[in-house]
Write a protein that holds these residues in place. Sequence first.
Motif, PDB file in Angstrom:
ATOM      1  N   ILE A  96       0.895  -1.170  -0.042  1.00 25.71           N
ATOM      2  CA  ILE A  96      -0.026   0.101   0.049  1.00 25.71           C
ATOM      3  C   ILE A  96       0.870   1.176  -0.059  1.00 25.71           C
ATOM      4  N   LEU A  97       2.027   1.217   0.923  1.00 32.38           N
ATOM      5  CA  LEU A  97       2.964   2.318   0.788  1.00 32.38           C
ATOM      6  C   LEU A  97       3.647   2.474  -0.635  1.00 32.38           C
ATOM      7  N   LEU A  98       3.762   1.400  -1.195  1.00 33.32           N
ATOM      8  CA  LEU A  98       4.562   1.747  -2.616  1.00 33.32           C
ATOM      9  C   LEU A  98       3.530   2.299  -3.322  1.00 33.32           C
ATOM     10  N   ILE A  99       2.284   1.645  -3.307  1.00 36.49           N
ATOM     11  CA  ILE A  99       1.176   2.562  -4.595  1.00 36.49           C
ATOM     12  C   ILE A  99       1.039   3.984  -4.032  1.00 36.49           C
ATOM     13  N   ASN A 100       0.921   4.185  -2.603  1.00 36.55           N
ATOM     14  CA  ASN A 100       0.633   5.745  -2.202  1.00 36.55           C
ATOM     15  C   ASN A 100       2.072   6.494  -2.590  1.00 36.55           C
ATOM     16  N   TYR A 101       3.062   6.190  -2.542  1.00 34.38           N
ATOM     17  CA  TYR A 101       4.312   6.950  -3.133  1.00 34.38           C
ATOM     18  C   TYR A 101       4.966   6.706  -4.166  1.00 34.38           C
ATOM     19  N   GLU A 102       4.012   6.100  -5.007  1.00 29.93           N
ATOM     20  CA  GLU A 102       4.794   5.720  -6.458  1.00 29.93           C
ATOM     21  C   GLU A 102       4.846   7.044  -7.344  1.00 29.93           C
ATOM     22  N   SER A 103       4.341   8.144  -7.048  1.00 33.43           N
ATOM     23  CA  SER A 103       4.298   9.253  -7.858  1.00 33.43           C
ATOM     24  C   SER A 103       5.837  10.037  -7.586  1.00 33.43           C
ATOM     25  N   ILE A 104       6.275   9.684  -6.391  1.00 29.50           N
ATOM     26  CA  ILE A 104       7.658  10.531  -6.092  1.00 29.50           C
ATOM     27  C   ILE A 104       8.537   9.767  -6.976  1.00 29.50           C
ATOM     28  N   PHE A 105       8.631   8.761  -7.108  1.00 27.66           N
ATOM     29  CA  PHE A 105       9.490   7.935  -7.944  1.00 27.66           C
ATOM     30  C   PHE A 105       9.391   8.201  -9.517  1.00 27.66           C
ATOM     31  N   VAL A 106       7.951   8.129  -9.708  1.00 24.77           N
ATOM     32  CA  VAL A 106       7.689   8.456 -11.244  1.00 24.77           C
ATOM     33  C   VAL A 106       8.169   9.974 -11.660  1.00 24.77           C
ATOM     34  N   ASN A 107       7.955  10.965 -10.756  1.00 21.01           N
ATOM     35  CA  ASN A 107       8.167  12.259 -10.980  1.00 21.01           C
ATOM     36  C   ASN A 107      10.030  12.413 -11.516  1.00 21.01           C
ATOM     37  N   LYS A 108      10.582  11.518 -10.807  1.00 16.14           N
ATOM     38  CA  LYS A 108      12.208  11.732 -10.978  1.00 16.14           C
ATOM     39  C   LYS A 108      12.450  10.607 -11.929  1.00 16.14           C
ATOM     40  N   ASN A 109      11.549  10.073 -12.727  1.00 17.10           N
ATOM     41  CA  ASN A 109      11.826   8.928 -13.755  1.00 17.10           C
ATOM     42  C   ASN A 109      12.586   7.881 -12.994  1.00 17.10           C
ATOM     43  N   GLN A 110      12.194   7.371 -11.750  1.00 17.55           N
ATOM     44  CA  GLN A 110      13.193   6.154 -11.077  1.00 17.55           C
ATOM     45  C   GLN A 110      12.640   5.070 -11.505  1.00 17.55           C
ATOM     46  N   HIS A 111      13.358   4.042 -11.506  1.00 19.36           N
ATOM     47  CA  HIS A 111      12.873   2.470 -11.571  1.00 19.36           C
ATOM     48  C   HIS A 111      12.629   1.986 -10.284  1.00 19.36           C
ATOM     49  N   LEU A 112      11.656   1.640  -9.955  1.00 20.74           N
ATOM     50  CA  LEU A 112      11.151   1.173  -8.647  1.00 20.74           C
ATOM     51  C   LEU A 112      11.017  -0.489  -8.660  1.00 20.74           C
ATOM     52  N   GLU A 113      11.766  -1.146  -8.304  1.00 20.24           N
ATOM     53  CA  GLU A 113      11.932  -2.736  -8.379  1.00 20.24           C
ATOM     54  C   GLU A 113      11.467  -3.077  -7.013  1.00 20.24           C
ATOM     55  N   LYS A 114      10.208  -3.798  -6.954  1.00 20.11           N
ATOM     56  CA  LYS A 114       9.712  -4.533  -5.791  1.00 20.11           C
ATOM     57  C   LYS A 114       9.328  -6.089  -5.693  1.00 20.11           C
ATOM     58  N   ASN A 115      10.021  -6.597  -4.690  1.00 24.85           N
ATOM     59  CA  ASN A 115      10.000  -7.900  -4.491  1.00 24.85           C
ATOM     60  C   ASN A 115       9.342  -7.984  -3.089  1.00 24.85           C
ATOM     61  N   ILE A 116       8.102  -8.259  -3.042  1.00 25.35           N
ATOM     62  CA  ILE A 116       7.400  -8.621  -1.797  1.00 25.35           C
ATOM     63  C   ILE A 116       6.953  -9.767  -1.513  1.00 25.35           C
ATOM     64  N   GLU A 117       7.534 -10.586  -0.500  1.00 33.35           N
ATOM     65  CA  GLU A 117       6.997 -11.993  -0.105  1.00 33.35           C
ATOM     66  C   GLU A 117       5.646 -11.698   0.656  1.00 33.35           C
ATOM     67  N   ASP A 118       4.479 -12.454  -0.016  1.00 33.15           N
ATOM     68  CA  ASP A 118       3.294 -12.463   0.630  1.00 33.15           C
ATOM     69  C   ASP A 118       3.167 -13.098   2.085  1.00 33.15           C
ATOM     70  N   ASP A 119       2.129 -12.452   2.689  1.00 40.29           N
ATOM     71  CA  ASP A 119       1.403 -13.150   3.988  1.00 40.29           C
ATOM     72  C   ASP A 119       2.474 -13.139   5.284  1.00 40.29           C
ATOM     73  N   ILE A 120       3.439 -11.919   5.249  1.00 40.48           N
ATOM     74  CA  ILE A 120       4.383 -12.002   6.481  1.00 40.48           C
ATOM     75  C   ILE A 120       3.800 -10.945   7.316  1.00 40.48           C
ATOM     76  N   PHE A 121       3.374 -11.910   8.649  1.00 37.37           N
ATOM     77  CA  PHE A 121       2.712 -11.058   9.655  1.00 37.37           C
ATOM     78  C   PHE A 121       3.886 -10.617  10.806  1.00 37.37           C
ATOM     79  N   VAL A 122       3.539  -9.454  11.313  1.00 33.26           N
ATOM     80  CA  VAL A 122       4.367  -9.045  12.569  1.00 33.26           C
ATOM     81  C   VAL A 122       3.333  -8.269  13.774  1.00 33.26           C
TER      82      VAL A 122
END
Length: 449
Positions: free
Chosen positions: A309-335
């Motif tokens: 969710i945070l990566l979606i919300n802040y995606e625009s700041i990376f797009v504005n600088k034309n930065q490539h964002l690579e995501k590798n998120i393992e599912d269902d990790i609880f804390v």
Amino acid sequence: MIKNDIRTKTAASFISIALLSIVVFSITINILIINNFGIYIKQSANAEFDNIATLIAETYKETGNWNDTSSRIAHSLMMSGYGIVVRDLKGNEVMKITSMFSMMGLANNSKTSTKTLPVVVDGKKVAYVDITYTGTMPMSKLDYKFLYDVNKYIALITILTIALVFIISLYISKYLTKPILNIAKVASKLESGDYDVRVEDIPREEELLTLTAAINHLGASLKSQGMLRAQMTQNIAHELRTPLSTLRSHLEAIIDGVWEPSKERIESLYEEVVRLSNLINDIELLNKIEIDNLKINKTRFNLSELIKILLINYESIFVNKNQHLEKNIEDDIFVNADKNRISEVLINLLTNANKYTGESGNIKVRLYSEKQYAVITVSDNGIGISKEDLPFIYERFYRSEKSRSRDYGGSGLGLSIAKAIIKAHNGTINVESILNEGTKFTVKLPLDL
């Protein structure tokens, strides 16, 4: 008066223990010698009794009667303190010699020794003799000399040992306490503010070596902390001066009538007030965390979903600088953690990666589980951090000249707050960075299994 210092006390302890050992040893040796010498004297007395019985037998063989035998040996036996009674095989008394001590009334029954022996002539018993010695067991001049020499040597050895123990104790106490005194001197200088002093004479003993290393590390830490405090004071002054200067200049211009109090200018002043307020809130938050007053509201939540969710919300700041964002998120990790606080940490790491990475840069965000921890990594190929600045990036208001220049903005408290929050969750945050190549932050939080 004995000095109340560790060297004197150590020496006194060694000397006391050594003296006690020497005294116990000397007394024990003396008792053993006396006991064994008593056995020797007793054996000598028995041999003397045997000699008297042999003398009586030889004299009787020469004289052929007991009267002549008595007249020959009476004087020497009597003067030597011996009394004898000779009885024939039928038990009749045939000869008697009274000792000089008994004749003079000096006999001491508690120190009287008596022994009965056969009188043998040519292999045949002719009589029995009761030999009595009144007084202590007789000793020869050699016996007295032996005892005198033994006691003399024991006394000499004791004196020499005490002197040697005294010298060795002083040396050992000096050897053991010297590094401690050196450490104490360094600690005293550190206390007075001389943070450049170090313990130069490194001891070999493991405990003292550990203590020396700790003091030297403390000196280095105090020096760096002093530098950080000075820098922090300057940074705080700068962070406060900038908005205050803006507020002052704008208000003075409005008061003097140079500017009209328009909506735009009032909004500009409001933004500076908000900036000051945020800075104060950050400082207050950090202080609360450090004194354990920060409330951590832990709940079980899906960390994987939060990061997505945070990566979606802040995606625009990376797009504005034309930065490539690579995501590798393992599912269902609880804390089990404070969701809002963890969000603050993640937002800080993401915005830092964006801020210190140039146009068209690469940023990687990864989440995975490792043993009992959830591991989050945020890496970039941005400006990086120098090796010299790396140990201090979590210090409040710390900024390096290159990688954390004020040109990038911010309060300089983000990483300090992030580290404090992660620590409050029993986690860790670490950084790897190479100047002009990039930075990688690694956060570990306990999993809720």
